[in-house]
Scaffold this motif. Structure first.
Motif, PDB file in Angstrom:
ATOM      1  N   THR A 295     -24.156   9.645  -9.196  1.00  0.00           N
ATOM      2  CA  THR A 295     -24.373  11.064  -8.899  1.00  0.00           C
ATOM      3  C   THR A 295     -24.127  11.298  -7.420  1.00  0.00           C
ATOM      4  OG1 THR A 295     -26.062  11.188 -10.640  1.00  0.00           O
ATOM      5  CG2 THR A 295     -26.015  12.976  -9.013  1.00  0.00           C
ATOM      6  N   PRO A 296     -23.001  11.865  -7.066  1.00  0.00           N
ATOM      7  CA  PRO A 296     -22.723  12.104  -5.642  1.00  0.00           C
ATOM      8  C   PRO A 296     -23.628  13.201  -5.100  1.00  0.00           C
ATOM      9  CG  PRO A 296     -21.033  13.114  -7.008  1.00  0.00           C
ATOM     10  CD  PRO A 296     -21.902  12.330  -7.936  1.00  0.00           C
ATOM     11  N   ASN A 297     -24.083  13.031  -3.881  1.00  0.00           N
ATOM     12  CA  ASN A 297     -24.936  14.067  -3.276  1.00  0.00           C
ATOM     13  C   ASN A 297     -24.418  14.528  -1.927  1.00  0.00           C
ATOM     14  OD1 ASN A 297     -25.455  11.861  -1.735  1.00  0.00           O
ATOM     15  ND2 ASN A 297     -27.670  11.754  -2.160  1.00  0.00           N
ATOM     16  N   VAL A 298     -23.188  14.138  -1.634  1.00  0.00           N
ATOM     17  CA  VAL A 298     -22.541  14.576  -0.400  1.00  0.00           C
ATOM     18  C   VAL A 298     -21.237  15.275  -0.769  1.00  0.00           C
ATOM     19  CG1 VAL A 298     -21.507  13.826   1.779  1.00  0.00           C
ATOM     20  CG2 VAL A 298     -23.567  12.683   0.918  1.00  0.00           C
ATOM     21  N   TYR A 299     -21.033  16.433  -0.213  1.00  0.00           N
ATOM     22  CA  TYR A 299     -19.842  17.216  -0.540  1.00  0.00           C
ATOM     23  C   TYR A 299     -18.557  16.464  -0.217  1.00  0.00           C
ATOM     24  CZ  TYR A 299     -16.055  20.523   0.192  1.00  0.00           C
ATOM     25  OH  TYR A 299     -14.843  21.145   0.172  1.00  0.00           O
ATOM     26  N   PHE A 300     -17.607  16.537  -1.147  1.00  0.00           N
ATOM     27  CA  PHE A 300     -16.230  16.133  -0.844  1.00  0.00           C
ATOM     28  C   PHE A 300     -15.279  16.972  -1.682  1.00  0.00           C
ATOM     29  CE2 PHE A 300     -17.568  13.173  -4.191  1.00  0.00           C
ATOM     30  CZ  PHE A 300     -16.496  13.158  -5.069  1.00  0.00           C
ATOM     31  N   ALA A 301     -14.146  17.289  -1.088  1.00  0.00           N
ATOM     32  CA  ALA A 301     -13.155  18.123  -1.757  1.00  0.00           C
ATOM     33  C   ALA A 301     -12.507  17.368  -2.909  1.00  0.00           C
ATOM     34  CB  ALA A 301     -12.093  18.557  -0.754  1.00  0.00           C
ATOM     35  N   ALA A 302     -11.814  18.105  -3.755  1.00  0.00           N
ATOM     36  CA  ALA A 302     -11.127  17.499  -4.905  1.00  0.00           C
ATOM     37  C   ALA A 302     -10.205  16.371  -4.428  1.00  0.00           C
ATOM     38  CB  ALA A 302     -10.334  18.563  -5.645  1.00  0.00           C
ATOM     39  N   THR A 303     -10.413  15.185  -4.998  1.00  0.00           N
ATOM     40  CA  THR A 303      -9.660  13.994  -4.596  1.00  0.00           C
ATOM     41  C   THR A 303      -9.067  13.331  -5.826  1.00  0.00           C
ATOM     42  OG1 THR A 303     -11.205  13.650  -2.749  1.00  0.00           O
ATOM     43  CG2 THR A 303      -9.800  11.788  -3.382  1.00  0.00           C
ATOM     44  N   GLN A 304      -7.810  12.939  -5.744  1.00  0.00           N
ATOM     45  CA  GLN A 304      -7.168  12.246  -6.854  1.00  0.00           C
ATOM     46  C   GLN A 304      -7.377  10.734  -6.728  1.00  0.00           C
ATOM     47  OE1 GLN A 304      -3.041  13.529  -6.997  1.00  0.00           O
ATOM     48  NE2 GLN A 304      -3.560  15.066  -8.541  1.00  0.00           N
ATOM     49  N   TYR A 305      -7.792  10.131  -7.835  1.00  0.00           N
ATOM     50  CA  TYR A 305      -7.994   8.685  -7.904  1.00  0.00           C
ATOM     51  C   TYR A 305      -7.072   8.110  -8.980  1.00  0.00           C
ATOM     52  CZ  TYR A 305     -12.272   9.577  -5.273  1.00  0.00           C
ATOM     53  OH  TYR A 305     -13.166   9.966  -4.322  1.00  0.00           O
ATOM     54  N   THR A 306      -6.431   6.992  -8.661  1.00  0.00           N
ATOM     55  CA  THR A 306      -5.575   6.311  -9.634  1.00  0.00           C
ATOM     56  C   THR A 306      -6.329   5.120 -10.214  1.00  0.00           C
ATOM     57  OG1 THR A 306      -3.561   6.950  -8.458  1.00  0.00           O
ATOM     58  CG2 THR A 306      -3.386   5.119 -10.006  1.00  0.00           C
ATOM     59  N   VAL A 307      -6.559   5.181 -11.525  1.00  0.00           N
ATOM     60  CA  VAL A 307      -7.226   4.093 -12.239  1.00  0.00           C
ATOM     61  C   VAL A 307      -6.157   3.289 -12.970  1.00  0.00           C
ATOM     62  CG1 VAL A 307      -8.919   3.482 -14.010  1.00  0.00           C
ATOM     63  CG2 VAL A 307      -9.330   5.449 -12.503  1.00  0.00           C
ATOM     64  N   THR A 308      -6.125   1.974 -12.714  1.00  0.00           N
ATOM     65  CA  THR A 308      -5.112   1.107 -13.312  1.00  0.00           C
ATOM     66  C   THR A 308      -5.773   0.060 -14.190  1.00  0.00           C
ATOM     67  OG1 THR A 308      -3.661   1.394 -11.398  1.00  0.00           O
ATOM     68  CG2 THR A 308      -3.198  -0.480 -12.845  1.00  0.00           C
ATOM     69  N   ALA A 309      -5.320  -0.016 -15.433  1.00  0.00           N
ATOM     70  CA  ALA A 309      -5.736  -1.081 -16.347  1.00  0.00           C
ATOM     71  C   ALA A 309      -4.632  -2.121 -16.374  1.00  0.00           C
ATOM     72  CB  ALA A 309      -5.965  -0.521 -17.749  1.00  0.00           C
ATOM     73  N   PHE A 310      -5.004  -3.407 -16.326  1.00  0.00           N
ATOM     74  CA  PHE A 310      -3.970  -4.428 -16.283  1.00  0.00           C
ATOM     75  C   PHE A 310      -4.374  -5.646 -17.114  1.00  0.00           C
ATOM     76  CE2 PHE A 310      -6.763  -4.788 -12.633  1.00  0.00           C
ATOM     77  CZ  PHE A 310      -7.135  -6.115 -12.638  1.00  0.00           C
ATOM     78  N   ASN A 311      -3.353  -6.299 -17.668  1.00  0.00           N
ATOM     79  CA  ASN A 311      -3.521  -7.593 -18.324  1.00  0.00           C
ATOM     80  C   ASN A 311      -2.228  -8.369 -18.128  1.00  0.00           C
ATOM     81  OD1 ASN A 311      -1.660  -6.666 -20.267  1.00  0.00           O
ATOM     82  ND2 ASN A 311      -3.295  -5.922 -21.609  1.00  0.00           N
ATOM     83  N   SER A 312      -2.103  -9.517 -18.795  1.00  0.00           N
ATOM     84  CA  SER A 312      -0.943 -10.367 -18.552  1.00  0.00           C
ATOM     85  C   SER A 312       0.358  -9.749 -19.035  1.00  0.00           C
ATOM     86  CB  SER A 312      -1.141 -11.733 -19.218  1.00  0.00           C
ATOM     87  OG  SER A 312      -1.382 -11.588 -20.595  1.00  0.00           O
TER      88      SER A 312
END
Length: 375
Positions: A295-312
């Protein structure tokens, strides 16, 4: 854990056996293999021999095959045989070692009980690329790394040809090309097989680690091709000159990254999730499930995050956008004065764009506003 103990060699570059390991000498040891019976086998590159080391103190060292300092390509027993600068070596789990005889461009088999050496594939002095259903009629071009799949097949990095070759361990030792030069490998060196049956290759000339599916499809597991030391996810990472590689059975690869005086050992996870950039305060990321929590409690603007799933087999990425509203909660810790920054959760007096909240958190003093000043 992590304790290093010297068990063999006194640091002098030459060939000498001894019943006490630290009194023995080696001449550029290259490959290493382990026999569960309690022995280590080492390909001594400049000595052109195969050495045997007991894993019990005092770590006796003997020469299993080859004659110290006399390179050649001769089948025989013990020191009557000859090797020509051996490199990669692997134990098949029963009674044989398989060795890349690099300068001779051959693959040799060594009986660990008798020291008998037999050439199973390639021919001395005939460096080229030829497949054949009979191993000794096939040709190699600088074989350097070797691994065994546990089901009767060897895989070899043919370094000068930029290929991966496959050899049956059953006579007549058929040789085929598993990965052709058109796949883009460059001076491949070490290779290993992971728990899923994929061949993992240290692609030294491309500064990458490549993964090869059972059908021979080549994928990039790590490295973007830039020669550098940079930790990141998969192809976003950078390697200097990966040479040696080994897989454990917990989902990790370990890579020897050669950089002269500042060489490193890199760890590569074969299965998991990663996120970039780093999450904001009070948010966590689970590298096993890919879940974002907190639960974030400090303001931050809209930010894009890249989530990567990987296997062999490779990786796949998705982009998520997160933000934390511009809330500013009344705390009233100092006084009842609205215009006093210390009375607010963000440490600033609210402005028109803030989401002002009163009563969301317990406060000490009731806020008051001066109708004249607005404070």
């Amino acid at each position: 854990s992590g304790t290093t103990t010297l068990i063999a060699s006194n640091g002098t570059a030459r060939e000498s056996d001894n019943t006490t390991g630290t009194s023995a000498m080696f001449h550029n040891p290259w490959g290493i293999a382990f026999d569960p019976a309690g022995y280590i086998y080492v390909s001594d590159y400049l000595g052109s021999t195969i050495r045997k080391i007991s894993t019990s103190a005092p770590y006796a060292v003997t020469t299993l095959a080859g004659y110290p300092g006399v390179p050649g390509e001769v089948d025989g027993i013990g020191n009557s045989s000859r090797f020509n600068h051996p490199t990669g070596i692997v134990y098949d789990g029963s009674n044989y070692l398989y060795v890349c005889d690099n300068a001779g461009s051959t693959i040799r088999r060594v009986n660990v009980t008798t020291g008998a050496v037999v050439t199973i594939a390639g021919a001395s002095g005939s460096a080229s690329e030829v497949d054949n259903s009979t191993g000794i009629s096939a040709r190699f071009n600088g074989p350097i790394g070797i691994t065994y799949d546990g089901t009767g097949n060897l895989y070899v990095t043919d370094n000068a040809a930029n290929t991966i070759r496959k050899i049956s361990t059953t006579s007549p030792y058929a040789v085929s090309t598993f990965v052709a030069s058109t796949a883009g490998l460059s001076a491949p060196q070490g290779l290993t097989i992971d728990a899923s049956g994929y061949v993992e290759v240290a692609d030294a000339g491309n500064n990458k680690v490549r993964t090869i599916t059972p059908t021979g499809v080549v994928l990039t597991l790590a490295g973007d091709g830039v020669q550098n030391d940079y930790d990141a996810v998969g192809p976003l990472s950078e390697l200097y000159t990966p040479t040696a590689i080994v897989a454990d059975y917990s989902g990790y690869l370990y890579v020897g990254d050669d950089r002269n005086s500042s060489s490193t050992i890199r760890q590569i996870a074969l299965l998991g999730y990663a996120i970039v950039p780093i999450l904001h305060t009070n948010l966590t990321f689970n590298t096993s499930t890919g879940a974002i929590a907190g639960t974030p409690n400090v303001y931050f603007a809209a930010t894009q995050y890249t989530v990567t799933a990987f296997n062999s087999s490779g990786s796949s990425s998705s982009v998520v956008t997160l933000s934390c509203g511009n809330s500013n909660d009344w705390l009233g810790t100092t006084s009842s004065v609205w215009g006093l920054a210390s009375n607010w959760s963000r440490g600033t007096v609210p402005v028109a764009t803030d989401d002002v909240q009163i009563g969301v958190v317990t406060f000490t003093n009731q806020p008051t506003i001066d109708a004249t000043t607005g404070n």
